[in-house]
Design a protein around this motif. Structure first.
Motif, PDB file in Angstrom:
ATOM      1  N   UNK A 103       4.470   1.677  -1.679  1.00 35.22           N
ATOM      2  CA  UNK A 103       3.440   1.334  -0.700  1.00 35.22           C
ATOM      3  C   UNK A 103       2.109   1.989  -1.057  1.00 35.22           C
ATOM      4  N   UNK A 104       2.160   3.234  -1.488  1.00 26.97           N
ATOM      5  CA  UNK A 104       0.949   3.970  -1.844  1.00 26.97           C
ATOM      6  C   UNK A 104       0.212   3.310  -2.999  1.00 26.97           C
ATOM      7  N   UNK A 105       0.974   2.704  -3.916  1.00 34.61           N
ATOM      8  CA  UNK A 105       0.377   2.093  -5.103  1.00 34.61           C
ATOM      9  C   UNK A 105       0.249   0.575  -4.994  1.00 34.61           C
ATOM     10  N   UNK A 106       0.477   0.055  -3.825  1.00 40.67           N
ATOM     11  CA  UNK A 106       0.279  -1.369  -3.588  1.00 40.67           C
ATOM     12  C   UNK A 106       1.252  -2.271  -4.320  1.00 40.67           C
ATOM     13  N   UNK A 107       2.492  -1.812  -4.498  1.00 45.65           N
ATOM     14  CA  UNK A 107       3.501  -2.578  -5.223  1.00 45.65           C
ATOM     15  C   UNK A 107       4.536  -3.119  -4.249  1.00 45.65           C
TER      16      UNK A 107
END
Length: 225
Positions: free
Chosen positions: A186-190
């Motif tokens: 989630x933090x890396x937009x994956x």
């Protein structure tokens, strides 16, 4: 009982378990892909699963995947093949040729080797980065603190990363690692989170897995030489 009945019924049970787990958690993904791990199993077993509706398969080794799936995929073009085992850089060419998804991207040297083959072959499989969530010395996977740098390198090399993958330590509570991987994704937009195997795939689904990798619960115990 025939192998066909075993595999077919096993798949049915696992699909039901995935759906039950998915519906029981507010963290679960809207859709969960079952990757049937066919390593060490013969083509006949793969075909039994295929006839039971399974289309996504996982293999640990490039050479075994080539031997098992090259002819099969020429006949069944709807099969999706995932590499779920460690990949050596000298197998990058073959990996790009045969796999639709490579789940074990984990180091700069491998990124660069795969990027060259993507250009040469004009073929772009999907890529997941394997994260060593337990920071185990003997295990493949990028360390969590090094993940952002590796993702930046992938982007600069033209490797499109769509998700993360992990294998929790065998002696630790897997939910901690599943939660951590989901947070990293989630933090890396994956959007893709590959986690959970035969022993813990239901738990992984409840913690947001989009892909689970199940082998022995489908095909039975593996036939190691």
């Amino acid at each position: 009982m025939s192998i066909e009945k075993n595999i077919s019924s096993n798949l049915s049970v696992i699909r039901d378990q995935i759906e039950d787990a998915r519906q029981s958690s507010n963290m679960s993904s809207e859709e969960v892909c079952l990757v049937a791990v066919s390593k060490t199993k013969p083509v006949e077993a793969v075909m039994e699963a295929y006839e039971a509706g399974q289309r996504v398969f996982g293999e640990n080794k490039v050479q075994e995947a080539q031997a098992k799936f090259t002819d099969l995929r020429a006949e069944k073009d709807d099969i999706e093949l995932h590499l779920i085992g460690p990949l050596q850089t000298n197998k990058a060419k073959e990996a790009i040729q045969i796999f639709d998804v490579i789940q074990t991207l984990d180091r700069p040297k491998l990124v660069k080797a795969l990027a060259k083959e993507v250009v040469k072959q004009d073929r772009q499989p999907k890529f997941y980065v394997q994260v060593n969530t337990g920071e185990e010395e003997q295990k493949a996977g990028v360390l969590p603190k090094e993940l952002p740098e590796l993702l930046d390198l992938c982007k600069s090399e033209g490797i499109i990363v769509s998700g993360l993958m992990c294998i929790p330590p065998v002696d630790e509570e897997p939910s901690l690692h599943f939660s951590f991987l989901r947070e990293l994704a989630m933090k890396n937009g994956l959007g893709v989170i590959s986690m959970g195997m035969s022993s813990d795939f239901e738990l992984a689904v409840r913690f947001g897995a989009t892909h689970v990798r199940v082998g022995s619960s489908i095909f039975g115990e593996r036939d190691y030489p």
